[in-house]
Design an enzyme around this catalytic site. Structure first.
Site, mmCIF file in Angstrom:
data_model
loop_
_atom_site.group_PDB
_atom_site.id
_atom_site.type_symbol
_atom_site.label_atom_id
_atom_site.label_comp_id
_atom_site.label_asym_id
_atom_site.label_seq_id
_atom_site.Cartn_x
_atom_site.Cartn_y
_atom_site.Cartn_z
ATOM 1 N N HIS A 134 -37.470 -71.876 27.608
ATOM 2 C CA HIS A 134 -38.738 -71.157 28.161
ATOM 3 C C HIS A 134 -38.371 -69.602 28.057
ATOM 4 O O HIS A 134 -37.231 -69.290 27.967
ATOM 5 C CB HIS A 134 -39.022 -71.317 29.631
ATOM 6 C CG HIS A 134 -39.373 -72.735 29.959
ATOM 7 N ND1 HIS A 134 -40.572 -73.447 29.619
ATOM 8 C CD2 HIS A 134 -38.623 -73.687 30.651
ATOM 9 C CE1 HIS A 134 -40.780 -74.642 30.042
ATOM 10 N NE2 HIS A 134 -39.582 -74.942 30.658
ATOM 11 N N ARG A 201 -16.790 -70.567 28.436
ATOM 12 C CA ARG A 201 -16.124 -69.544 27.666
ATOM 13 C C ARG A 201 -14.526 -70.573 27.045
ATOM 14 O O ARG A 201 -14.436 -71.685 27.674
ATOM 15 C CB ARG A 201 -15.545 -68.762 28.496
ATOM 16 C CG ARG A 201 -14.719 -68.973 29.831
ATOM 17 C CD ARG A 201 -14.273 -67.766 30.821
ATOM 18 N NE ARG A 201 -13.633 -68.110 31.836
ATOM 19 C CZ ARG A 201 -12.206 -68.177 31.720
ATOM 20 N NH1 ARG A 201 -11.692 -68.131 30.609
ATOM 21 N NH2 ARG A 201 -11.655 -68.701 32.730
#
Length: 254
Positions: A134, A201
């Site tokens: 979105h 990460r």
């Protein structure tokens, strides 16, 4: 005084239970989708040995979905190509799965633009992969009414995607990557890496020069010797603890 057990009622309950389980097993077998028995689904390509378990999740845009050989698609897995059903998406496939891909129960792969999953990728349950997100540029308009952003997603071969992971638009995951459970991945992930967190990460990586850094905490599993037969494996699984200790003693002595 304890009530006497109704033997007839108990036996009848067991028979009904067995019948229900047998009936559901038949429904699962019959409702599964394969290349030979596609049912209502007409995929652009569906390889040998590939199977969609029953019940299936939401599936549309099948002509633009290509499934490789020997893929396993778990129950309630969503596979969609395009923003909505009955669109003409052109000549090229939108969603591609390589050979030997496993999608765990309840996973979703939403391909409004191209999503590619390489061969031998294993997904845990409830993984969410999407090429669309979105947008919220206009603060005056409800977010759900704003035109979404789309970016291709690519997952390299040999990856393991943990339970509940989310792969966002634009993600480019290398080969043999581990995505930890619950991780949220965006952007590029190098080959032979382990990623975790939200946003994800790199927490560990392998290179030819340095091996795994940081080093693995557990030793690598010992592979099963190539000359071991299924019958021998079954016999080993039935050994008790005393027999296993005796075999280890013989091995140590030799």
């Amino acid at each position: 005084m304890p009530k006497s057990k109704n033997t007839f009622s108990s036996r009848w309950s067991r028979l009904v239970q067995r019948a229900v389980h047998a009936g559901w097993a038949w429904v699962q077998r019959t409702g599964a989708v394969t290349a030979e028995r596609p049912g209502r689904l007409r995929f652009g390509a569906m390889g040998t040995g590939t199977r969609l378990a029953f019940p299936q999740g939401t599936v549309f845009g099948e002509p633009w979905i290509h499934l490789g050989d020997h893929c396993i698609i778990g129950e309630q897995v969503t596979l969609t190509a395009g923003l909505m059903p009955d669109l003409d998406l052109g000549a090229e496939p939108i969603l591609r799965l390589g050979d030997g891909v496993v999608l765990g129960r309840g996973s979703h792969v939403i391909a409004d633009t191209t999503v590619t999953i390489g061969s031998d990728c294993y997904f845990g349950p409830y993984v969410y992969v999407t090429s669309t997100n979105h947008s919220y540029d206009d603060p005056r308009m409800p977010i759900g009414k704003q035109w979404p952003r789309m970016e291709p997603v690519e997952i390299g071969p040999g990856c393991w995607i943990g339970t509940g992971a989310v792969i966002l638009p634009g993600a480019r995951i290398g080969r043999n990557v581990v995505v930890a459970a619950g991780a949220v991945v965006r952007g590029a992930v190098p080959d032979h890496a382990v990623v975790a967190g939200a946003p994800a990460r790199v927490v560990r990586r392998w290179t030819p020069a340095d091996g795994w850094q940081p080093p693995l905490r557990t030793p690598a599993p010992t592979p099963i010797p190539a000359d071991i037969t299924p019958e021998q494996l079954l016999a080993l699984s039935e050994l008790d603890e005393q027999s296993i200790k005796a075999l280890r003693a013989i091995e140590d002595a030799s």
